[in-house]
Scaffold this motif. Structure first.
Motif, PDB file in Angstrom:
ATOM      1  N   UNK B 379      -6.145   6.190   0.715  1.00  0.00           N
ATOM      2  CA  UNK B 379      -6.557   5.035  -0.047  1.00  0.00           C
ATOM      3  C   UNK B 379      -5.863   3.760   0.347  1.00  0.00           C
ATOM      4  N   UNK B 380      -5.207   3.730   1.470  1.00  0.00           N
ATOM      5  CA  UNK B 380      -4.546   2.498   1.883  1.00  0.00           C
ATOM      6  C   UNK B 380      -5.178   1.982   3.159  1.00  0.00           C
ATOM      7  N   UNK B 381      -5.541   0.701   3.128  1.00  0.00           N
ATOM      8  CA  UNK B 381      -6.233   0.086   4.242  1.00  0.00           C
ATOM      9  C   UNK B 381      -5.237  -0.205   5.359  1.00  0.00           C
ATOM     10  N   UNK B 382      -5.458   0.356   6.535  1.00  0.00           N
ATOM     11  CA  UNK B 382      -4.589   0.037   7.666  1.00  0.00           C
ATOM     12  C   UNK B 382      -5.144  -1.216   8.325  1.00  0.00           C
ATOM     13  N   UNK B 383      -4.373  -2.267   8.502  1.00  0.00           N
ATOM     14  CA  UNK B 383      -4.887  -3.529   9.025  1.00  0.00           C
ATOM     15  C   UNK B 383      -5.306  -3.411  10.479  1.00  0.00           C
ATOM     16  N   UNK B 384      -6.119  -4.370  10.924  1.00  0.00           N
ATOM     17  CA  UNK B 384      -6.570  -4.369  12.305  1.00  0.00           C
ATOM     18  C   UNK B 384      -7.880  -3.640  12.459  1.00  0.00           C
ATOM     19  N   UNK B 385      -8.526  -3.262  11.376  1.00  0.00           N
ATOM     20  CA  UNK B 385      -9.790  -2.548  11.452  1.00  0.00           C
ATOM     21  C   UNK B 385     -10.927  -3.493  11.096  1.00  0.00           C
ATOM     22  N   UNK B 386     -12.179  -3.040  11.486  1.00  0.00           N
ATOM     23  CA  UNK B 386     -13.168  -4.018  11.776  1.00  0.00           C
ATOM     24  C   UNK B 386     -14.184  -4.469  10.774  1.00  0.00           C
ATOM     25  N   UNK B 387     -13.987  -4.305   9.533  1.00  0.00           N
ATOM     26  CA  UNK B 387     -14.934  -4.959   8.634  1.00  0.00           C
ATOM     27  C   UNK B 387     -14.712  -6.455   8.754  1.00  0.00           C
ATOM     28  N   UNK B 388     -15.763  -7.204   8.661  1.00  0.00           N
ATOM     29  CA  UNK B 388     -15.668  -8.672   8.823  1.00  0.00           C
ATOM     30  C   UNK B 388     -14.574  -9.220   7.924  1.00  0.00           C
ATOM     31  N   UNK B 389     -13.696  -9.986   8.551  1.00  0.00           N
ATOM     32  CA  UNK B 389     -12.642 -10.582   7.747  1.00  0.00           C
ATOM     33  C   UNK B 389     -13.196 -11.764   6.973  1.00  0.00           C
ATOM     34  N   UNK B 390     -12.557 -12.045   5.863  1.00  0.00           N
ATOM     35  CA  UNK B 390     -12.987 -13.202   5.085  1.00  0.00           C
ATOM     36  C   UNK B 390     -12.678 -14.472   5.866  1.00  0.00           C
ATOM     37  N   UNK B 393      -9.297 -16.047   5.998  1.00  0.00           N
ATOM     38  CA  UNK B 393      -8.268 -15.519   6.882  1.00  0.00           C
ATOM     39  C   UNK B 393      -8.285 -16.248   8.218  1.00  0.00           C
ATOM     40  N   UNK B 396      -7.204 -20.012   8.397  1.00  0.00           N
ATOM     41  CA  UNK B 396      -5.807 -20.323   8.120  1.00  0.00           C
ATOM     42  C   UNK B 396      -5.142 -20.968   9.338  1.00  0.00           C
TER      43      UNK B 396
END
Lengths: 180, 399
Positions: B379-390, B393, B396
């Motif tokens: 249940x923890x999102x590992x960063x760097x994966x590919x759903x479209x970022x907001x 982000x 910035x």
């Protein structure tokens, strides 16, 4: 020492350059002192690099009956002093992270000392200087803080968690899998 | 109970305590345990001197400087060894060793391990030869040269050994004022006895020169060595051996050329050496016998482990050693107990590394059976994966 070691396990590609670099070091007798291991071989091919944590109050030094493990001014925990080490291996069992290695032939313990001869002059240790995927980095404190903030932000912004139904949404884009 | 009664009763208790001799109460008359041991050692040495020199009749006052330095040496050793025995890890190993030495059913193993360690580890120093033939020879020469010199010098300085002329051609060695061996004054054995310090000095000289050459030429060593710790003892040893050998050269070949001055210089170097010994690198000599405890307590057979890892089952240690390590860690308030009641020392080093990596990746088996299959979907999102970022982000400002 003004910089710090920053490890990101999920960046490790298992190339073992860090171990090769460690072996190259002059005093190491062609034996590496760091580890690259599979997290869970039956689940994935994900590997992680493992170095010494350089504890403030090291359990290895505390369980050494000969008082052979010393700490430098920078806080680096050194390998056992060769003349003192009696070869009991208490350090390998006392260490909570399983870091110290033992050489039965030469009857001495050796462990990662963060290349203290390099890092005390702010030169990256051997492993960090060769890592191709930046899994091991030797960076400024500010840079580390920025990286950590960014990780937290990404978790917060895109805080949705993969489930069995939509796990493909979370596969990296460059894998060529798109959900829409 | 009135005051008088109380005073009476306490004094009564004190007299009861005084009647039986108590080492604890004796300790209180000293500043510390260490000073008590140092006091006893000094008394013991003076007593052996008294016996050896025949009630100080044959005391060699030419050696007075050496004698005082030797007392400082012994007291320094006791201070250092006492400070070192206070450490919980050292105390535990010594305690276990004494327990094992006492227990009758381990006597065979004890004798075997003591003999093996004394021969292979302390006399032959095999493990140093494994680190390199050059280092082995160098260390062996320095070690046994020094120990030989120590034995003979202390024997003479404290008057434990002296020589007596029986008749014109016969010398006798007196050990603790008891006649031991008679020898012909010009014989081979006598020649060895006269020259034993020259022989040990030559051993040390060769070893020290080898060591200095290694220290000067090996770049790997230069990176990590500390001059005051690694090189200073070599220079002190060199000074002692060179001045000592030059004494022999002076009276043998140069007809006593500047002999008194040389004797004084040699005495100064030896005094420096003896006072330095307990506080520098050379202190590893008196703690080396602790190595006997390793095969005696922990490894019955070299390189054979008997205890298996709690998780993966590989053999990694012995039960005695793990219980000792746990005791040492417990005494120093290290809390390395896991949620299921096992200790980190129960796992082999590679499992311990995996436990750390998994908990840092949030992959530890937090739910369900801790020995069951790993739950990768935590249940923890590992960063760097590919759903479209907001967009927020990407827009910035980069730092």
């Amino acid at each position: 020492m003004n910089k710090i070691m920053y490890l990101e396990f999920e960046r490790c590609i298992g190339c073992r350059s860090c171990q090769a670099a460690c072996r190259e070091c002059g005093g190491h007798d062609a034996k590496e002192r760091n580890y690259v291991e599979y997290v869970d071989f039956f689940e994935s091919r994900q590997t992680y690099p493992m170095l010494c944590m350089q504890c403030k109050d090291p359990a290895c030094a505390r369980v050494c009956p000969a008082n052979a493990i010393q700490i430098t001014e920078d806080g680096v925990v050194l390998s056992a002093m060769e003349e003192k080490c009696i070869g009991c291996r208490n350090c390998t069992f006392g260490c909570p992270f399983g870091i110290p290695k033992f050489d039965f032939e030469e009857n001495k313990m050796y462990k990662c000392d963060m290349c203290y001869d390099r890092t005390q002059h702010d030169i990256a240790p051997m492993c960090a200087s060769v890592c191709p995927s930046d899994a091991i980095r030797f960076i400024d404190f500010d840079e580390m803080q920025a990286l950590r903030r960014r990780r937290t932000q990404m978790n917060l912004i895109e805080g949705k968690k993969p489930t069995e139904q939509d796990k493909w949404q979370y596969v990296p884009e460059f894998f060529g899998v798109y959900s829409d | 109970m009135n005051n008088l009664e109380r005073a009476y009763s306490t004094s009564n208790v004190e007299t009861v305590e005084d009647t039986k001799f108590n080492i604890k109460s004796f300790e209180k008359s000293f500043y510390s345990k260490t000073s008590m041991y140092a006091f006893f050692a000094t008394i013991f040495l003076v007593f052996t001197m008294w016996i050896g020199t025949g009630q100080f009749a044959k005391i060699d006052l030419m050696l007075a400087g050496y004698m005082i330095a030797s007392f400082v040496f012994v007291i320094g050793l006791i201070v250092r060894v006492a400070a070192w025995l206070v450490r919980p890890a050292t105390k535990q190993l010594v305690k276990t060793s004494i327990q094992n030495l006492k227990s009758g059913n381990r006597s065979k193993r004890n004798v075997k391990s003591i003999v093996i360690t004394l021969i292979e580890n302390i006399f032959l120093q095999k493990f140093i030869f494994k680190r390199g033939i050059y280092r082995g020879i160098q260390h062996w020469l320095i070690a046994w040269g020094c120990i030989g010199s120590f034995a003979f010098t202390f024997g003479l300085v404290f008057g434990w050994v002296h020589f007596r002329l029986i008749d014109a051609t016969t010398y006798q060695i007196m050990v603790f004022n008891i006649p031991m061996i008679s020898m012909h004054a010009n014989g081979f054995f006598a020649a060895i006895m006269y020259n034993i310090l020259n022989i040990t000095a030559l051993m040390v000289l060769v070893g020290v020169i080898m060591a200095l050459v290694r220290r000067l030429h090996n770049n790997d060593l230069k990176v990590t060595e500390r001059a005051e710790f690694d090189v200073l003892p070599l220079y002190i040893l060199l000074a002692v051996t060179v001045t000592g050998l030059f004494l022999t050269v002076s009276y043998k070949f140069l007809g006593g050329f500047i002999h008194p001055e040389l004797a004084l210089i040699h005495q100064i170097t030896v005094v420096l050496f003896l006072i330095y010994f307990p506080f520098g690198k050379l202190f590893h000599l008196p703690i080396r016998p602790l190595a006997i405890g390793v095969p005696m307590n922990y490894q019955e057979e070299h390189m054979v482990d008997t205890r298996s890892c709690k998780k993966c089952g590989t053999k990694y240690s012995s039960d005695d050693q793990i219980s000792d390590v746990k005791a040492i860690l417990h005494e120093q308030q290290f809390d390395l107990q896991l949620e299921d009641g096992s200790y980190l020392a129960d796992y082999c080093p590679s499992c311990r590394r995996r436990i750390r990596a998994m908990s840092q990746l949030n992959l530890g088996s937090v739910k369900g059976n801790p020995y069951g299959p790993v739950q990768t979907n935590n249940g923890i999102h590992i960063p760097g994966f590919g759903r479209k970022r907001s967009d927020e982000f990407y827009n910035k400002e980069e730092k």
